[in-house]
Design a protein around this motif. Sequence first.
Motif, short mmCIF file in Angstrom:
data_model
loop_
_atom_site.label_atom_id
_atom_site.label_comp_id
_atom_site.label_asym_id
_atom_site.label_seq_id
_atom_site.Cartn_x
_atom_site.Cartn_y
_atom_site.Cartn_z
N ILE A 36 -75.38 50.46 -48.05
CA ILE A 36 -75.47 49.01 -48.22
C ILE A 36 -76.85 48.57 -47.74
O ILE A 36 -77.25 48.86 -46.60
CB ILE A 36 -74.38 48.28 -47.41
CG1 ILE A 36 -73.00 48.77 -47.83
CG2 ILE A 36 -74.50 46.77 -47.57
CD1 ILE A 36 -71.88 48.25 -46.94
N ARG A 37 -77.58 47.89 -48.60
CA ARG A 37 -78.94 47.45 -48.26
C ARG A 37 -78.99 45.93 -48.17
O ARG A 37 -78.56 45.24 -49.10
CB ARG A 37 -79.93 47.95 -49.31
CG ARG A 37 -80.00 49.47 -49.43
CD ARG A 37 -80.89 49.89 -50.58
NE ARG A 37 -80.98 51.34 -50.70
CZ ARG A 37 -80.11 52.09 -51.34
NH1 ARG A 37 -79.06 51.52 -51.95
NH2 ARG A 37 -80.26 53.41 -51.41
N LEU A 38 -79.56 45.43 -47.10
CA LEU A 38 -79.74 43.99 -46.91
C LEU A 38 -81.22 43.69 -46.83
O LEU A 38 -81.92 44.15 -45.91
CB LEU A 38 -79.04 43.51 -45.64
CG LEU A 38 -77.51 43.66 -45.60
CD1 LEU A 38 -76.98 43.18 -44.25
CD2 LEU A 38 -76.86 42.87 -46.72
N THR A 39 -81.72 42.94 -47.80
CA THR A 39 -83.12 42.52 -47.83
C THR A 39 -83.17 41.06 -48.28
O THR A 39 -82.16 40.50 -48.74
CB THR A 39 -83.95 43.37 -48.81
OG1 THR A 39 -83.43 43.19 -50.15
CG2 THR A 39 -83.88 44.86 -48.43
N GLN B 218 -75.10 37.00 -46.83
CA GLN B 218 -75.32 38.43 -47.05
C GLN B 218 -74.67 39.24 -45.93
O GLN B 218 -74.07 40.29 -46.18
CB GLN B 218 -76.81 38.75 -47.13
CG GLN B 218 -77.50 38.24 -48.39
CD GLN B 218 -79.00 38.47 -48.35
OE1 GLN B 218 -79.76 37.59 -47.95
NE2 GLN B 218 -79.42 39.65 -48.74
N ILE B 219 -74.81 38.78 -44.71
CA ILE B 219 -74.19 39.48 -43.58
C ILE B 219 -72.67 39.45 -43.70
O ILE B 219 -72.00 40.48 -43.47
CB ILE B 219 -74.64 38.85 -42.25
CG1 ILE B 219 -76.16 38.99 -42.07
CG2 ILE B 219 -73.90 39.51 -41.07
CD1 ILE B 219 -76.65 40.40 -41.94
N ARG B 220 -72.11 38.32 -44.06
CA ARG B 220 -70.66 38.23 -44.20
C ARG B 220 -70.15 39.16 -45.30
O ARG B 220 -69.11 39.81 -45.15
CB ARG B 220 -70.27 36.79 -44.51
CG ARG B 220 -70.39 35.86 -43.31
CD ARG B 220 -70.23 34.41 -43.72
NE ARG B 220 -70.28 33.51 -42.57
CZ ARG B 220 -70.51 32.20 -42.66
NH1 ARG B 220 -70.71 31.64 -43.86
NH2 ARG B 220 -70.53 31.46 -41.58
N GLY B 221 -70.90 39.24 -46.41
CA GLY B 221 -70.51 40.15 -47.47
C GLY B 221 -70.52 41.60 -47.02
O GLY B 221 -69.63 42.39 -47.36
N MET B 222 -71.55 41.95 -46.23
CA MET B 222 -71.63 43.31 -45.69
C MET B 222 -70.45 43.59 -44.77
O MET B 222 -69.82 44.66 -44.83
CB MET B 222 -72.95 43.47 -44.95
CG MET B 222 -73.14 44.81 -44.24
SD MET B 222 -72.55 44.80 -42.51
CE MET B 222 -73.73 43.70 -41.75
N VAL C 71 -73.57 53.68 -44.48
CA VAL C 71 -74.86 53.36 -43.86
C VAL C 71 -75.31 51.98 -44.31
O VAL C 71 -75.30 51.67 -45.51
CB VAL C 71 -75.93 54.40 -44.25
CG1 VAL C 71 -77.24 54.09 -43.51
CG2 VAL C 71 -75.45 55.81 -43.92
N ILE C 72 -75.71 51.16 -43.35
CA ILE C 72 -76.24 49.82 -43.63
C ILE C 72 -77.71 49.80 -43.25
O ILE C 72 -78.07 50.07 -42.10
CB ILE C 72 -75.49 48.73 -42.85
CG1 ILE C 72 -74.03 48.66 -43.30
CG2 ILE C 72 -76.14 47.36 -43.08
CD1 ILE C 72 -73.12 49.58 -42.52
N ILE C 73 -78.56 49.50 -44.22
CA ILE C 73 -79.99 49.36 -43.98
C ILE C 73 -80.33 47.87 -44.02
O ILE C 73 -80.08 47.19 -45.02
CB ILE C 73 -80.81 50.11 -45.05
CG1 ILE C 73 -80.50 51.61 -45.04
CG2 ILE C 73 -82.31 49.89 -44.83
CD1 ILE C 73 -81.14 52.37 -46.18
#
Length: 329
Positions: free
Chosen positions: A83-86, A104-108, A123-125
Amino acid sequence: MVAMIGHQDAEKAFLEAWQGGRLHHAWLLAGPQGMGKGSFAERAARFLVTHGAGGERGAAALDDRGDDAAARLVDAGNHPEIIRLTRQPKDKGKDLARNITIDQIRGMIRRLYLSLSLGDWRVIIVDAVDDLENDGANALLKTLEEPPAKTLFLLVSHSPGRLLPTIRSRCRILRFQPVDRDVMLPWLHGLRPMLDIGDARAIVAASGGVPGKALALIDSDVAAMEKKLLAIAASGDPENRLREALAREVGGTANRARLELVIDIVPGLLAALARERRIEEIAPVVAQWDRVQRTVRDAIRGSYDGTMVGFEIGNCLAELAPRSSQSAR
């Protein structure tokens, strides 16, 4: 992907933790922008989802391929457990949003509590964690405090001192330090063997040991830029043509790397000019060096207008022209 340097210590620490079965659940990848921290995060994520649960001794490097089916999914950008958060593009535009949002954080977080569909790790980036909204940072903190099993966070940070201390305290920190010049030069020459050795040295010096910045500077034509700056100092640029050209070449977001190159090489040029002068003639050079530094500091505090900074640096150099040249202005 270009092979980056300066990752050896971080890679060793990560692999030793994995091999020993004591992989921390959150890693803060800290260091200057351009050190390849995002690339390291991608490599570490790929390694985890293509290998076993940990405690194995067979893998010697993060780039060992591991499970071939999982590796193909990673290569295609389709592995379900990465999972990528940008920052995301704004609506119907190319510009990116200012922050990684709370949504985005809530979705993750919602995805974290689903069962793993493939492999042993999720893995969360977060690249970069510096970009989180305040609410998003607090939500991430709660997850770091009570992480799900077999979940790993890789948080990229260019300014770790600005993060919540509680986020830093939940992470193991991997620091990415600038690379020595004697290591950078052969690395850069290996990537660009046709690059003039003088230009390569100037780029390495201007990069401050940051590989990504060195790569961005390759197309900046260092020799031509130095020639223009020296021409301003020699002639005084009586009709402002050289200064106007310099301002155009370093102005705007697209030319930020070239502006940084000018900022980095001007002190060296001023030092060279000082060495060529008699002791009683050095004071004006020192005064213009101070003026350049003030200009850069003020620009960083303000809007960082590259056009203005470039023209003002040109003004500083023009003041050092011989009196005969200055009188022609």
